[in-house]
Design a protein around this motif. Structure first.
Motif, PDB file in Angstrom:
ATOM      1  N   ASP A 100       0.889  -1.140   0.109  1.00 57.21           N
ATOM      2  CA  ASP A 100      -0.075  -0.075  -0.053  1.00 57.21           C
ATOM      3  C   ASP A 100       0.798   1.217  -0.047  1.00 57.21           C
ATOM      4  N   LEU A 101       2.008   1.223   0.905  1.00 54.98           N
ATOM      5  CA  LEU A 101       2.677   2.446   0.807  1.00 54.98           C
ATOM      6  C   LEU A 101       3.421   2.523  -0.578  1.00 54.98           C
ATOM      7  N   SER A 102       3.970   1.634  -1.143  1.00 56.72           N
ATOM      8  CA  SER A 102       4.568   1.719  -2.569  1.00 56.72           C
ATOM      9  C   SER A 102       3.523   2.304  -3.478  1.00 56.72           C
ATOM     10  N   LYS A 103       2.538   1.744  -3.572  1.00 54.43           N
ATOM     11  CA  LYS A 103       1.281   2.256  -4.272  1.00 54.43           C
ATOM     12  C   LYS A 103       1.063   3.643  -4.173  1.00 54.43           C
ATOM     13  N   GLU A 104       1.013   4.050  -2.934  1.00 58.60           N
ATOM     14  CA  GLU A 104       0.950   5.618  -2.612  1.00 58.60           C
ATOM     15  C   GLU A 104       1.901   6.252  -2.860  1.00 58.60           C
ATOM     16  N   GLY A 119      17.418   1.725  -2.164  1.00 59.80           N
ATOM     17  CA  GLY A 119      18.632   1.262  -1.249  1.00 59.80           C
ATOM     18  C   GLY A 119      17.972   0.143  -0.183  1.00 59.80           C
ATOM     19  N   SER A 120      17.160  -0.895  -0.489  1.00 59.45           N
ATOM     20  CA  SER A 120      16.841  -1.710   0.301  1.00 59.45           C
ATOM     21  C   SER A 120      17.624  -2.990  -0.190  1.00 59.45           C
ATOM     22  N   GLU A 121      17.045  -4.120   0.528  1.00 61.72           N
ATOM     23  CA  GLU A 121      17.578  -5.557   0.201  1.00 61.72           C
ATOM     24  C   GLU A 121      16.953  -6.100  -1.024  1.00 61.72           C
ATOM     25  N   ALA A 122      17.939  -6.978  -1.274  1.00 63.45           N
ATOM     26  CA  ALA A 122      17.424  -7.614  -2.595  1.00 63.45           C
ATOM     27  C   ALA A 122      16.655  -8.842  -2.689  1.00 63.45           C
ATOM     28  N   GLN A 123      16.397  -9.453  -3.475  1.00 64.83           N
ATOM     29  CA  GLN A 123      15.411 -10.814  -3.745  1.00 64.83           C
ATOM     30  C   GLN A 123      14.165 -10.621  -3.933  1.00 64.83           C
ATOM     31  N   HIS A 124      13.614  -9.451  -3.589  1.00 65.75           N
ATOM     32  CA  HIS A 124      12.225  -9.305  -3.822  1.00 65.75           C
ATOM     33  C   HIS A 124      12.069  -8.207  -4.698  1.00 65.75           C
ATOM     34  N   GLY A 125      11.046  -8.439  -5.558  1.00 64.54           N
ATOM     35  CA  GLY A 125      10.605  -7.572  -6.753  1.00 64.54           C
ATOM     36  C   GLY A 125       8.923  -7.201  -6.575  1.00 64.54           C
ATOM     37  N   MET A 126       8.825  -5.847  -7.281  1.00 65.27           N
ATOM     38  CA  MET A 126       7.352  -5.522  -7.463  1.00 65.27           C
ATOM     39  C   MET A 126       6.677  -5.737  -8.762  1.00 65.27           C
ATOM     40  N   LEU A 127       5.480  -6.360  -8.912  1.00 66.44           N
ATOM     41  CA  LEU A 127       4.854  -6.390  -9.995  1.00 66.44           C
ATOM     42  C   LEU A 127       3.585  -5.473 -10.188  1.00 66.44           C
ATOM     43  N   ILE A 128       3.392  -4.617 -10.986  1.00 63.61           N
ATOM     44  CA  ILE A 128       2.377  -3.607 -10.890  1.00 63.61           C
ATOM     45  C   ILE A 128       1.528  -3.932 -12.335  1.00 63.61           C
ATOM     46  N   LEU A 129       0.418  -4.191 -12.173  1.00 62.82           N
ATOM     47  CA  LEU A 129      -0.675  -4.780 -13.304  1.00 62.82           C
ATOM     48  C   LEU A 129      -1.827  -3.584 -13.457  1.00 62.82           C
ATOM     49  N   GLY A 130      -2.037  -3.259 -14.553  1.00 61.79           N
ATOM     50  CA  GLY A 130      -2.964  -2.517 -15.033  1.00 61.79           C
ATOM     51  C   GLY A 130      -4.127  -3.354 -15.448  1.00 61.79           C
ATOM     52  N   PRO A 131      -5.397  -2.630 -15.704  1.00 58.75           N
ATOM     53  CA  PRO A 131      -6.615  -3.470 -16.100  1.00 58.75           C
ATOM     54  C   PRO A 131      -6.275  -4.309 -17.455  1.00 58.75           C
ATOM     55  N   LYS A 132      -5.504  -3.651 -18.159  1.00 57.62           N
ATOM     56  CA  LYS A 132      -5.445  -4.477 -19.675  1.00 57.62           C
ATOM     57  C   LYS A 132      -4.422  -5.701 -19.290  1.00 57.62           C
ATOM     58  N   ALA A 133      -3.390  -5.589 -18.436  1.00 59.29           N
ATOM     59  CA  ALA A 133      -2.720  -6.786 -18.142  1.00 59.29           C
ATOM     60  C   ALA A 133      -3.620  -7.843 -17.378  1.00 59.29           C
ATOM     61  N   VAL A 134      -4.485  -7.524 -16.413  1.00 59.75           N
ATOM     62  CA  VAL A 134      -4.900  -8.279 -15.723  1.00 59.75           C
ATOM     63  C   VAL A 134      -6.005  -9.025 -16.758  1.00 59.75           C
ATOM     64  N   GLU A 135      -6.792  -8.349 -17.626  1.00 66.23           N
ATOM     65  CA  GLU A 135      -7.571  -8.941 -18.711  1.00 66.23           C
ATOM     66  C   GLU A 135      -6.606  -9.853 -19.496  1.00 66.23           C
ATOM     67  N   ARG A 136      -5.269  -9.635 -19.930  1.00 65.02           N
ATOM     68  CA  ARG A 136      -4.662 -10.577 -20.786  1.00 65.02           C
ATOM     69  C   ARG A 136      -4.538 -11.759 -19.935  1.00 65.02           C
TER      70      ARG A 136
END
Length: 386
Positions: A53-57, A195-212
């Protein structure tokens, strides 16, 4: 003879990933209540959701977009997007540096896409993005981490285009504004601009990606780590803190510290301003230094994060290729041994170069203090004293 500088950077961390911790960071700032807990517990899941949520904000992600935590850093998130969405229609993969070329290899050798166009360019250049058909899916890197070349704008992406856009933004988010309306899938990792730690990524999907994702099943098998659907629909729990596999809660808490720091200084706009100031310090210095040039010739395409520079001039050009390659390595290794600056040699696959990270977690003064040391080391090397 150039006199050795007296002032040293207080924090000599100039790596382009993992990058410098935010100012004031220390281990005692990390909330440890989630450590030793199941990531499925209400408390730990709540912390994962808070990070989302904080990333999104902070990034200004539209409300109807989904944001989820993925394994495998930016690589895992980007490959998940490629493996789940590509193959439904013609695709173009555009690259102009090392990591973008990895996505080309995925498309060509792993997914073996039947209707694929590859666009590439040399380090410091950008291919002709305007040539990409709007019906095509497209994979691109917003900012070239290893070349210092970024896209100057998104004019080449038409509003409402038919194809899906997959954007590797790992060294761009929190430093450059994202044009979310034109981005269907965007990925980044915690260990870049924040500047945080490695190994985790973030995936942000818009409506078109969800539909696909919901309407398309690729012909290749999907590893568990890439499975975003449940019962034919997007598994929304993944985007509410229920990760596909076990996350590091320690890394999560460290990321939260960075996010809260960014919010406390004014959010992404403040992060943009810090990166711009830092990058200007370096680019102005390059312009005033006759034996250096920016790897990116077009100012509109120059990054404000990993600024890359190459050597020039009579002395350097008189050296053999092997000797030229040793110049940035010797400068960087000398200053590392002196605890003046760490990890600012150019990327291993890039032309011989130096690369100074300028993201918002660095202090402008530390960057300004590094530059005279580079001048001193260059002169020492040129005169045969290194």
């Amino acid at each position: 003879m150039t006199e050795q500088p007296k002032l040293r950077p207080e924090r000599p961390f100039f790596s382009s990933g993992p990058t410098c911790k935010p100012p004031g960071w220390s281990l005692d700032k990390i909330d440890t209540k989630s450590l030793g807990r199941s990531h499925r517990s209400a408390y730990a899941k709540g912390r994962l959701k808070y990070a989302i949520d904080l990333s999104k904000e902070l990034l200004g992600v539209p409300e109807d977009y989904l944001v989820g935590i993925m394994p495998g850093s930016d690589t895992g998130a980007l490959e998940c997007a490629m493996w789940t969405m590509l193959g439904a229609r013609p695709a173009t993969v555009a690259a102009w540096e090392s990591f973008g070329n990895v996505w080309i290899q995925d498309a060509v050798k792993q997914l073996k896409l039947k209707d694929l166009t590859v666009l590439d360019a040399d380090y410091g250049e950008i291919p002709d993005l305007g040539s990409i058909p709007q019906d095509n899916d497209v994979v691109f890197t917003w900012n070239g981490t290893t070349s210092g070349a970024k896209i100057p704008n998104t004019d080449w992406l038409a509003p409402g285009r038919a194809g899906v856009t997959i954007n590797d933004a790992t060294s761009a988010v929190f430093a450059m504004e994202m044009d979310w309306a034109k981005l269907d899938a965007t990925t980044y990792s915690w260990q870049k601009v924040m500047g945080s730690e490695a190994q985790h990524g973030m995936l942000i999907l818009g409506p078109k990606a969800v539909e696909r994702i919901e309407s398309y099943d690729p012909e290749w098998p999907l590893p568990k780590l890439f499975r975003l659907k449940k019962g034919g629909k997007i598994n929304r729990s993944i985007f509410e803190g229920a990760t596909i596999n076990t996350p590091s809660m320690l890394a999560t808490e460290d990321y939260i510290v960075a996010l809260e720091w960014a919010k406390s200084i004014g959010g992404r706009e403040a992060m943009f301003e810090r990166a711009n100031r830092n990058a200007k310090t370096v680019t102005d210095w390059i312009e005033s230094t006759p034996w250096l040039r920016n790897m990116v010739s077009d100012p509109a395409k120059r990054t404000n994060t990993g600024v890359c520079m190459v050597f020039q001039g009579d002395w350097y050009e008189s050296l053999s290729a092997e000797e030229q390659a040793a110049v940035p390595k010797k400068i960087a290794s000398t200053l590392e041994k002196m605890d003046v600056g760490y990890d600012f040699n150019g990327y291993r696959d890039a032309p011989p170069s130096l690369r100074i990270w300028c993201g918002g977690s660095l202090e402008q003064e530390d960057i300004a203090r590094l530059l005279p040391w580079i001048e001193w080391a260059y002169e020492e090397l040129k005169e045969g004293r290194l």
